[in-house]
Write a protein that holds these residues in place. Structure first.
Motif, PDB file in Angstrom:
ATOM      1  N   THR A   2       0.716  -1.230  -0.003  1.00  0.00           N
ATOM      2  CA  THR A   2      -0.052  -0.058   0.058  1.00  0.00           C
ATOM      3  C   THR A   2       0.852   1.028  -0.134  1.00  0.00           C
ATOM      4  OG1 THR A   2       0.038   0.127   2.282  1.00  0.00           O
ATOM      5  CG2 THR A   2      -1.951  -1.315   1.389  1.00  0.00           C
ATOM      6  N   THR A   3       0.379   2.221  -0.107  1.00  0.00           N
ATOM      7  CA  THR A   3       1.213   3.636  -0.069  1.00  0.00           C
ATOM      8  C   THR A   3       1.339   3.957   1.067  1.00  0.00           C
ATOM      9  OG1 THR A   3      -0.221   4.576  -2.063  1.00  0.00           O
ATOM     10  CG2 THR A   3       0.953   6.144  -0.680  1.00  0.00           C
ATOM     11  N   ARG A   6       4.441   2.015   1.686  1.00  0.00           N
ATOM     12  CA  ARG A   6       5.637   2.395   0.824  1.00  0.00           C
ATOM     13  C   ARG A   6       6.467   3.835   1.688  1.00  0.00           C
ATOM     14  NH1 ARG A   6       4.330   3.431  -4.941  1.00  0.00           N
ATOM     15  NH2 ARG A   6       6.432   3.609  -5.209  1.00  0.00           N
ATOM     16  N   ILE A   7       5.373   4.371   2.024  1.00  0.00           N
ATOM     17  CA  ILE A   7       5.863   5.763   2.925  1.00  0.00           C
ATOM     18  C   ILE A   7       6.709   5.266   4.053  1.00  0.00           C
ATOM     19  CG2 ILE A   7       5.133   7.540   4.490  1.00  0.00           C
ATOM     20  CD1 ILE A   7       2.361   7.869   2.573  1.00  0.00           C
ATOM     21  N   ASP A  24      -3.370   7.009   7.421  1.00  0.00           N
ATOM     22  CA  ASP A  24      -4.358   7.241   6.093  1.00  0.00           C
ATOM     23  C   ASP A  24      -5.666   8.249   6.556  1.00  0.00           C
ATOM     24  OD1 ASP A  24      -5.593   7.255   3.632  1.00  0.00           O
ATOM     25  OD2 ASP A  24      -5.146   5.109   3.395  1.00  0.00           O
ATOM     26  N   SER A  40      -4.556   8.666  -0.444  1.00  0.00           N
ATOM     27  CA  SER A  40      -3.845   9.875  -1.204  1.00  0.00           C
ATOM     28  C   SER A  40      -3.513  10.644  -0.094  1.00  0.00           C
ATOM     29  CB  SER A  40      -4.395  10.332  -2.190  1.00  0.00           C
ATOM     30  OG  SER A  40      -5.711  10.765  -1.903  1.00  0.00           O
ATOM     31  N   TYR A  64      10.137  15.196   2.524  1.00  0.00           N
ATOM     32  CA  TYR A  64       9.808  15.226   0.722  1.00  0.00           C
ATOM     33  C   TYR A  64      11.016  14.379  -0.031  1.00  0.00           C
ATOM     34  CZ  TYR A  64       6.431  18.728   2.499  1.00  0.00           C
ATOM     35  OH  TYR A  64       5.327  19.222   3.201  1.00  0.00           O
ATOM     36  N   LEU A  67      10.745  10.611   0.485  1.00  0.00           N
ATOM     37  CA  LEU A  67       9.514   9.911  -0.336  1.00  0.00           C
ATOM     38  C   LEU A  67       9.628  10.076  -1.832  1.00  0.00           C
ATOM     39  CD1 LEU A  67       6.578  11.487   2.175  1.00  0.00           C
ATOM     40  CD2 LEU A  67       8.012   8.874   1.886  1.00  0.00           C
ATOM     41  N   LEU A  70       6.919   9.656  -4.654  1.00  0.00           N
ATOM     42  CA  LEU A  70       5.332   9.508  -4.154  1.00  0.00           C
ATOM     43  C   LEU A  70       4.676  10.587  -3.907  1.00  0.00           C
ATOM     44  CD1 LEU A  70       5.818   6.967  -1.009  1.00  0.00           C
ATOM     45  CD2 LEU A  70       4.681   6.363  -3.385  1.00  0.00           C
ATOM     46  N   MET A  71       5.612  11.779  -3.823  1.00  0.00           N
ATOM     47  CA  MET A  71       4.803  12.819  -3.461  1.00  0.00           C
ATOM     48  C   MET A  71       4.467  13.680  -4.905  1.00  0.00           C
ATOM     49  SD  MET A  71       4.856  13.663  -0.194  1.00  0.00           S
ATOM     50  CE  MET A  71       4.324  15.208  -0.661  1.00  0.00           C
ATOM     51  N   GLU A  74       1.072   9.352  -6.103  1.00  0.00           N
ATOM     52  CA  GLU A  74       0.356   8.844  -5.087  1.00  0.00           C
ATOM     53  C   GLU A  74      -0.011   9.587  -3.813  1.00  0.00           C
ATOM     54  OE1 GLU A  74       1.776   4.592  -4.475  1.00  0.00           O
ATOM     55  OE2 GLU A  74       3.216   5.374  -6.098  1.00  0.00           O
ATOM     56  N   VAL A  75       0.793  10.438  -3.284  1.00  0.00           N
ATOM     57  CA  VAL A  75       0.543  11.016  -2.266  1.00  0.00           C
ATOM     58  C   VAL A  75      -0.011  12.620  -2.570  1.00  0.00           C
ATOM     59  CG1 VAL A  75       1.304  12.197   0.067  1.00  0.00           C
ATOM     60  CG2 VAL A  75       1.915   9.939  -0.794  1.00  0.00           C
TER      61      VAL A  75
END
Length: 93
Positions: A2-3, A6-7, A24, A40, A64, A67, A70-71, A74-75
């Motif tokens: 999942t995101t 991953r974070i 989340d 997200s 940042y 990540l 992802l920034m 997905e985020v």
């Protein structure tokens, strides 16, 4: 993965946090364009020695950077609380 997972993996690898909370919050943003697909909108509490002596802006930039891509995809939104271990201890004590 999942995101959120991953974070977590990226932050653990890059910042070696002593404490990490990832929440989340996408469900709170239903109907918002950035939340169409879920997963997200996140909030994080990160406690890391890497933050000692750094400004809030520098701490957020470090997150940042960690990540990366992802920034940019997905985020959609990320709320941060970044502390060094001494600050974390003072907040908890």
């Amino acid at each position: 993965m999942t995101t959120a997972e991953r974070i977590e993996a990226l932050l653990r690898r890059e910042l070696a946090p002593l404490h990490l909370e990832i929440l989340d919050e996408s469900g709170r943003h239903v109907g918002h364009a950035g939340a169409r697909e879920g997963g997200s909108h996140f909030s994080c509490v990160i406690v890391s020695e890497a933050f000692r002596g750094r400004s809030t802006l520098d701490r957020h930039r470090a997150v940042y950077r960690a990540l990366g891509a992802l920034m940019k995809g997905e985020v959609h939104a990320l709320a941060l609380r970044t502390l060094d271990p001494t600050e974390w201890g003072a907040k908890r004590g």
